[in-house]
Write an enzyme that holds these catalytic residues in place. Structure first.
Site, PDB file in Angstrom:
ATOM      1  N   ASP A 434     -39.612 -67.971 -57.309  1.00  0.00           N
ATOM      2  CA  ASP A 434     -38.551 -66.990 -57.484  1.00  0.00           C
ATOM      3  C   ASP A 434     -39.098 -65.922 -58.432  1.00  0.00           C
ATOM      4  O   ASP A 434     -39.936 -66.210 -59.287  1.00  0.00           O
ATOM      5  CB  ASP A 434     -37.320 -67.660 -58.092  1.00  0.00           C
ATOM      6  CG  ASP A 434     -36.226 -66.659 -58.394  1.00  0.00           C
ATOM      7  OD1 ASP A 434     -35.854 -65.908 -57.484  1.00  0.00           O
ATOM      8  OD2 ASP A 434     -35.761 -66.631 -59.550  1.00  0.00           O
ATOM      9  N   ASP A 631     -35.284 -70.923 -61.438  1.00  0.00           N
ATOM     10  CA  ASP A 631     -34.599 -71.200 -62.702  1.00  0.00           C
ATOM     11  C   ASP A 631     -33.104 -70.932 -62.676  1.00  0.00           C
ATOM     12  O   ASP A 631     -32.407 -71.241 -63.635  1.00  0.00           O
ATOM     13  CB  ASP A 631     -35.212 -70.352 -63.827  1.00  0.00           C
ATOM     14  CG  ASP A 631     -34.849 -68.873 -63.694  1.00  0.00           C
ATOM     15  OD1 ASP A 631     -34.670 -68.412 -62.554  1.00  0.00           O
ATOM     16  OD2 ASP A 631     -34.748 -68.195 -64.730  1.00  0.00           O
ATOM     17  N   ASP A 635     -30.910 -70.710 -57.182  1.00  0.00           N
ATOM     18  CA  ASP A 635     -32.142 -71.342 -56.703  1.00  0.00           C
ATOM     19  C   ASP A 635     -31.930 -72.806 -56.344  1.00  0.00           C
ATOM     20  O   ASP A 635     -32.785 -73.419 -55.697  1.00  0.00           O
ATOM     21  CB  ASP A 635     -33.243 -71.261 -57.779  1.00  0.00           C
ATOM     22  CG  ASP A 635     -33.660 -69.826 -58.073  1.00  0.00           C
ATOM     23  OD1 ASP A 635     -33.657 -69.013 -57.139  1.00  0.00           O
ATOM     24  OD2 ASP A 635     -33.975 -69.531 -59.235  1.00  0.00           O
TER      25      ASP A 635
END
Length: 763
Positions: A434, A631, A635
């Site tokens: 990410d 995080d 996600d």
């Protein structure tokens, strides 16, 4: 189960109830091999109300999840007693570290006492048997000493074997008991008949087995040292502030909301929030990062971290089992108690191993007696088969490696959630990061703005964004407030997930967000603003448009800083053959600019949070084995979908709970460390299993044909168990040359990954 909202401590050791579900941890007594533990686990699993029962072969602990309305701990204990074992409670909550130490010390002292006492008479029996074979007095003295060894120092083994026999089961002690008793009673018969004696065989067998038990207990204690080390990190006392005065109190008496003073050089007693003072805090025990972190009013601090210089006043926010340290200990314990899928095969083999060995030993004796006509040699060969085949090494191969690996990971800021994670980490070929908060710092900063009236654009955009929690919104609002802009009131606020926000400001509907939001609302985008936004995006900045009354009125640029070591981590992963991708909701221009800067192989841009799962699934459908690193809350689904979910510990609890690996700090180097440690741990498990299977495969046939004396078999059996545990202990040195767990590019972890990758390619 342990993180539920309602937890009631019971008097049955470490037991927690959550509604109608409870979890209990108890110590298994009387089990000395993997077949014993498999039998205990099966028995517990079959009890009414038990939904899950797992047994740790290295610590001899059982973790049981059950319905307290359907069964009780006493019933579980009774079910295990029926098959000849004990199930005893651990110390109360909070005393786990002392309980581990006491149990380990007690076991080591017991086997050391037996070993020290057994060896002098064992050597004496050998000297008497070989030095004075014809003297009547020496033969009878050898008998007396052998009897003392057999029924005195060998009593724990005989008692265990007898207990199994009463319950029509067999274990490792059964093999040893049958072997040594056969040698002893045959020698007693020969003593009365005037034939050859084999008392030294029984005596030295007992002595070697006791010595092996001592070394095994000592090595196993070292394997569990990670938990003890973590538990010892906590502070014992706290400086409680009462009416402005400091009062030293035991840390157990601190309550949530209490204010504590932490002086330079002292440990922070519990998790809390700094309310006064500033200092640098050493958080290496949590993150593996050696550089202290600056703390000031409003910042959170974790218990057991060390205050390095200034004095801090901290308000307690979490105590006891709710602290970060306690949760880390719990995760490590759960990982150590879990099983890698390869262990299932071991458990199946162990369940039938002892009966098979008994059959092989019986066949060996019969063939020597009937086919060769030498019952004496047959007896010696059968005893050797019984002793050499003890499945200790097989049972210890997986759990000890997993125990040491999980402990070492915790010390380096990497939490491995279970054995299955290790096998999945080995097969990884793609890592998807990410972007925001993972590859980047996640702290957007305002860079520039343009439009027909920049002040109005900034004022209205900041007013709308004030109700949003997005990092881009925070950057715009922070900049407006720094400039002293007074934000007007808003109403009818609406967040358009992944695209932007809208609200009424000064009686006008204002939209703030990406191009797509503007286009869907029918707002015209002037060419000059489009050109400027494209230019900013080409530089890796994020362009945010603001518009109202049918037209985009301005564009604002914000930028996120790439983490310093992100490019190095990407390079290391690529060097070991892993493809690196980045997934983000940013537009393609911004994403590609960051991707070029970091050298990323594949860019997945303009992906809405709910579509991240789809992208991970698409990669998997292409045949890739994917790790997802993230995080945020958005996600979490992708972390679950990925073959391996890696959560940044500085992120949300939801992301951490959804992951397989957790990096306690935000340092991306932990991704490389985690993969390297996982592969190294799995490689150690395979080495242990290869040794354990190979040892039995080679030596049982040698024993059966009479090429292996029982005494040598006893020494080899003891050595095999110790060697398996010792090989696992090598994991404690993983990355040891690094600076406080941080791996520099090109350092030991990368070398370890490369070596492991080559070995897997060869395999």
């Amino acid at each position: 189960m342990r993180t539920a909202h309602t937890e009631n401590e019971q008097d049955h050791g470490d037991t927690r109830e959550i509604g109608t579900v409870a979890e209990a941890e108890l110590t298994i007594e009387g089990a000395h091999c993997s077949s014993c533990l498999v039998r205990v686990q099966r028995t517990l699993s079959r009890q009414p109300g038990v939904t899950q029962a797992s047994v740790n072969s290295a610590t001899h602990r059982a973790t049981i999840i059950y319905d307290p309305d359907a069964t009780a701990v006493e019933q579980l204990q009774a079910s295990v007693r029926k098959i000849g074992y004990g199930l005893e409670p651990l110390a109360g909550a909070g005393d786990t570290g002392d309980a581990i130490d006491d149990a380990d010390d007690r076991e080591r002292r017991t086997w050391l006492r037996y070993t020290v006492g057994a060896w002098p008479p064992a050597v004496a029996v050998m000297v008497l048997t070989f030095g004075f074979p014809e003297d009547g007095w020496s033969r009878w003295l050898a008998f007396v000493l052998a009897a003392i060894l057999q029924f005195g120092f060998g009593r724990p083994i005989l008692a265990s074997g007898l207990s199994r026999a009463r319950h029509l089961t067999a274990n490792m002690d059964t093999l040893i008991a049958i072997g040594t008793l056969a040698a002893f009673f045959y020698s007693t018969y020969e003593l009365l008949a005037g034939g050859d004696l084999y008392f030294e065989t029984a005596a030295l067998l007992i002595a070697f087995i006791l010595l092996g038990r001592y070394f095994e207990a000592r090595a196993r204690s070292r394997a569990s040292s990670a938990i003890r080390a973590l538990l010892e990190l906590g502070a014992k006392e706290a400086r409680l502030l009462v009416d402005g005065e400091e009062r030293m109190v035991p840390v157990e008496t601190v309550k949530v909301g209490d204010e504590l003073r932490v002086r330079p050089g002292e440990k922070v007693p519990v998790d809390g929030v700094v309310v006064a003072g500033s200092s640098a805090v050493d958080e290496s025990m949590l993150t593996g990062e050696s550089v202290p972190v600056d703390k000031r009013a409003g910042d959170r601090v974790a218990g057991a971290t060390v205050n390095t210089n200034g004095a801090l006043t901290v308000r307690a926010s979490a105590i006891g089992s709710d602290t970060a340290l306690a949760q880390i200990v719990r995760l490590v314990e759960q990982a150590q108690a879990s099983k890698a899928p390869v262990q299932r095969l071991v458990d199946q083999i162990s369940a039938v191993f002892v009966p098979v060995v008994l059959g092989v030993a019986a066949m060996t004796f019969l063939l020597w007696w009937l086919a060769v006509g030498d019952a004496t040699s047959g007896l010696i060969a059968a005893v050797a088969v019984l002793i050499i085949a003890c499945p200790c090494a097989l049972g210890l191969a997986t759990p000890t490696a997993l125990m040491v690996g999980a402990g070492r990971g915790a010390a380096m800021g990497v939490l491995i959630k279970g054995g299955e994670v290790l096998q999945r980490a080995r097969r990884l070929d793609t890592v998807v990061f990410d972007k925001t908060g993972t590859l980047t710092e996640g702290r957007m900063a305002f860079v520039d703005a343009a439009g027909e009236d920049v002040e109005v654009v900034l004022r209205r955009a900041a007013a709308v964004e004030a109700d949003s929690e997005h990092p881009v919104a925070a950057a715009i609002v922070a900049h407006a407030r720094e400039r002293g802009v007074k934000l007007p009131a808003t109403d009818r606020f609406e967040s358009v997930t992944g695209h932007g926000v809208r609200a009424r400001v000064e009686d006008t509907e204002v939209l703030v967000g990406l191009r797509k939001l503007m286009a869907e609302a029918g707002l015209a985008l002037p060419d000059e603003l489009e050109r400027l936004a494209s230019e900013w995006e080409g530089l890796g900045r994020t362009a945010v448009f603001a518009g109202w009354q049918g037209e985009v009125r301005g564009v604002l640029a914000v930028a996120d800083t790439v983490k310093p070591n992100a490019a190095g981590v990407v390079s290391e992963l690529q060097r070991i053959g892993i493809r690196v991708a980045m997934i983000t909701g940013d537009n393609a221009r911004t994403a590609n600019a960051i991707g070029r800067e970091l050298g990323i192989d594949e860019i997945l841009a303009e992906v809405l949070p709910e579509d991240k799962v789809t992208e991970i699934r698409r990669l998997q459908d292409d045949g890739r084995v994917v790790a997802m690193v993230g995080d945020g809350i958005n996600d979490a689904p992708a972390l679950v979908q990925a073959d391996l979910g890696v959560a940044i510990g500085t992120g949300t609890d939801v992301a951490i709970e959804s992951s397989d690996l957790t990096l306690i700090s935000g340092d991306l180097q932990g991704v490389v460390t985690a993969i390297g440690l996982s592969r190294r741990t799995l490689r150690t498990i395979y080495q242990n299993l290869a040794w354990a299977f190979g040892y039995n495969t080679i030596l049982i046939p040698l024993a059966a044909v009479g090429l292996l004396h029982p005494v040598i078999a006893a020494a080899a059996m003891a050595t095999s168990s110790v060697s398996v545990v010792s090989n696992s202990l090598r994991l404690r040195r993983f990355g040891r040359s690094q600076d406080a767990g941080r791996t520099p590019p090109g350092g030991p972890v990368r070398d370890e990954l490369a070596t492991t990758d080559r070995e897997h390619a060869v395999a």
